[in-house]
Motif scaffolding. Structure first.
Motif, PDB file in Angstrom:
ATOM      1  N   TYR A  41       6.280 -22.738  -4.318  1.00  0.00           N
ATOM      2  CA  TYR A  41       7.213 -22.108  -3.381  1.00  0.00           C
ATOM      3  C   TYR A  41       6.436 -21.147  -2.486  1.00  0.00           C
ATOM      4  O   TYR A  41       6.132 -20.012  -2.869  1.00  0.00           O
ATOM      5  N   SER A  99       7.707 -26.159  -1.103  1.00  0.00           N
ATOM      6  CA  SER A  99       8.911 -25.409  -1.495  1.00  0.00           C
ATOM      7  C   SER A  99       9.841 -26.224  -2.391  1.00  0.00           C
ATOM      8  O   SER A  99      11.018 -25.941  -2.492  1.00  0.00           O
ATOM      9  N   ASP A 113      12.662 -25.159  -5.403  1.00  0.00           N
ATOM     10  CA  ASP A 113      14.102 -24.949  -5.277  1.00  0.00           C
ATOM     11  C   ASP A 113      14.918 -26.201  -5.554  1.00  0.00           C
ATOM     12  O   ASP A 113      16.097 -26.109  -5.882  1.00  0.00           O
ATOM     13  N   GLU A 114      14.300 -27.379  -5.426  1.00  0.00           N
ATOM     14  CA  GLU A 114      15.029 -28.604  -5.772  1.00  0.00           C
ATOM     15  C   GLU A 114      14.886 -28.902  -7.259  1.00  0.00           C
ATOM     16  O   GLU A 114      15.823 -29.311  -7.912  1.00  0.00           O
ATOM     17  N   THR A 158      14.585 -24.285  -9.723  1.00  0.00           N
ATOM     18  CA  THR A 158      15.436 -23.097  -9.563  1.00  0.00           C
ATOM     19  C   THR A 158      16.874 -23.315 -10.067  1.00  0.00           C
ATOM     20  O   THR A 158      17.411 -22.423 -10.741  1.00  0.00           O
ATOM     21  N   LYS A 199      18.428 -20.733 -12.817  1.00  0.00           N
ATOM     22  CA  LYS A 199      19.555 -19.905 -12.388  1.00  0.00           C
ATOM     23  C   LYS A 199      20.763 -20.106 -13.309  1.00  0.00           C
ATOM     24  O   LYS A 199      21.374 -19.152 -13.768  1.00  0.00           O
ATOM     25  N   ASN A 228       7.522 -16.348  -9.234  1.00  0.00           N
ATOM     26  CA  ASN A 228       6.820 -17.254  -8.323  1.00  0.00           C
ATOM     27  C   ASN A 228       5.394 -16.743  -8.125  1.00  0.00           C
ATOM     28  O   ASN A 228       5.190 -15.616  -7.669  1.00  0.00           O
ATOM     29  N   CYS A 243       8.039 -15.605   0.875  1.00  0.00           N
ATOM     30  CA  CYS A 243       8.378 -15.683  -0.560  1.00  0.00           C
ATOM     31  C   CYS A 243       9.324 -14.552  -0.973  1.00  0.00           C
ATOM     32  O   CYS A 243      10.237 -14.756  -1.779  1.00  0.00           O
ATOM     33  N   HIS A 258      13.176 -14.898  -0.869  1.00  0.00           N
ATOM     34  CA  HIS A 258      13.912 -15.819  -1.749  1.00  0.00           C
ATOM     35  C   HIS A 258      14.978 -15.052  -2.535  1.00  0.00           C
ATOM     36  O   HIS A 258      14.704 -13.997  -3.091  1.00  0.00           O
ATOM     37  N   TYR A 273      16.532 -15.654  -5.448  1.00  0.00           N
ATOM     38  CA  TYR A 273      16.586 -15.613  -6.914  1.00  0.00           C
ATOM     39  C   TYR A 273      15.270 -15.194  -7.587  1.00  0.00           C
ATOM     40  O   TYR A 273      15.294 -14.660  -8.696  1.00  0.00           O
TER      41      TYR A 273
END
Ligand code: NAD
Length: 313
Positions: A177, A182, A185-186, A189, A193, A201, A251, A254, A256
């Motif tokens: 990330y 990046s 996030d797919e 994360t 979460k 990160n 960064c 972000h 989260y």
């Protein structure tokens, strides 16, 4: 300095964290006195999260950080790791992990770490992490030697699969990330979460590629990615900005990630990076970098066992 809560650990961590691998000379020889001043400067400027590992400089980084933290241990949140001891030396057995934390605690001159992480789990069978490493780390947590535990690695599917069956307190992902990659996030994360775990990160400068220092000789990225990094650094310089500032700011935005770990070993880097964290990147510049680097976006590299590669799942 801004702070965030690291998942359910309750730890309030600085959004910019101190990456300790340069203290072990992983990015070239660090001057020990300057490295100590860098640690002190970071604390004075509000950085409270320090990440290290026995692997960095084969214990040198822990020793240096432990020395630098003399009299300052209570001002920091300290993270170390276990299971990786050299480029190709991994041992996540119960006996080694128990011995490892004792050695780390001695070098770090403390009797507990706040965060204890299984280091680069894609290099071994995921079953050993789930069935042996995490249970022994939980027992060390119960003994008070580690306040929280977690896992680290490059391969996101591997981290996600382990966390799905053996939930941990903290997950650390690196080089997945930043301005060039990046896909964290797919692939990672959403689960972290959903579980309420802490997300860390690492390598916001893509291990030096997104900085004027450039990548170290061992950097595993392709020549195309390195060349793109060089072009990004140059194009930022032409606009009078430092690529490392923009990379960090990206960064730090972000929503989260609790803390972003930048590797540092000089006072100048600490001052620069803390100041960068107080600013925000120009959205137009971010867009320009994104479109300029489209051909190499999300290009990572293999690491670990064949069955643990992201492309294999
Ligand atoms: P990084 O992206 O933070 O880059 C570090 C490099 O950038 C070093 O050469 C450093 O000297 C240089 N640098 C830092 N600030 C600079 C500035 N302002 N200007 C120019 N150059 C600058 O990469 P990293 O060090 O690999 O990652 C950060 C930390 O995250 C590590 O030190 C380590 O603590 C942690 N980490 C953990 C894992 C893992 O657990 N598997 C993997 C990678 C990193």
């Amino acid at each position: 300095m801004n702070y965030a809560t690291l998942g359910r650990t309750g730890l309030r961590v600085s959004k910019l964290g101190f990456g300790g691998s340069p203290l072990g000379n992983e990015f070239g020889d660090a001057d020990p006195a300057e490295a100590e001043r860098a640690v002190h400067c970071a604390i004075d400027l509000g950085i409270n999260y320090f990440d290290v590992a026995p692997y960095y400089g084969r214990a040198l980084a822990e020793t240096r950080l432990g020395d630098a933290l003399k009299g300052r241990r209570d001002r920091v949140i300290l993270a170390t790791k276990c299971g990786r001891y050299d480029v190709a030396s991994f041992d996540f057995s119960e006996a080694r992990i128990r011995a490892s934390i004792e050695q780390s605690l001695r070098r770090l001159r403390t009797d507990y770490v706040d965060v204890f992480l299984a280091h680069d789990i894609e290099f071994v069978d995921a079953r050993q992490i789930v069935e042996e490493a995490i249970p022994v780390m939980r027992s060390l947590q119960a003994q008070g030697k580690a306040r929280s535990i977690g896992i680290t690695g490059l391969q996101l599917n591997g981290l996600r699969k382990v966390a799905a069956v053996a939930p941990v307190d903290v997950v650390l992902s690196y080089c997945r990330y930043n301005l060039l990659v990046s896909d964290m996030d797919e692939l990672l994360t959403p689960l972290v979460k959903e579980q309420g775990a802490g997300l860390i990160n690492a390598s916001p400068l893509h291990m030096g590629i997104l900085s004027s220092s450039g990548p170290p000789p061992w950097h595993p990225a392709s020549p195309e990615v390195k060349e793109m990094g060089r072009r990004i650094v140059e194009s930022c310089e032409q606009r009078g900005v430092q690529a490392s500032d923009v990379a960090l700011q990206f960064c730090l935005q972000h929503p989260y990630i609790s803390t972003t770990l930048a590797g540092m070993s000089t006072v100048e880097q600490v001052r620069r990076n803390v100041a960068a964290g107080d600013g925000t990147a120009d959205p137009a510049l971010l867009e320009e970098i994104r479109s300029m680097s489209a051909s190499v976006q999300n290009c990572s590299w293999p690491s670990g066992r064949p069955e643990n590669q992201d492309h294999a799942s």
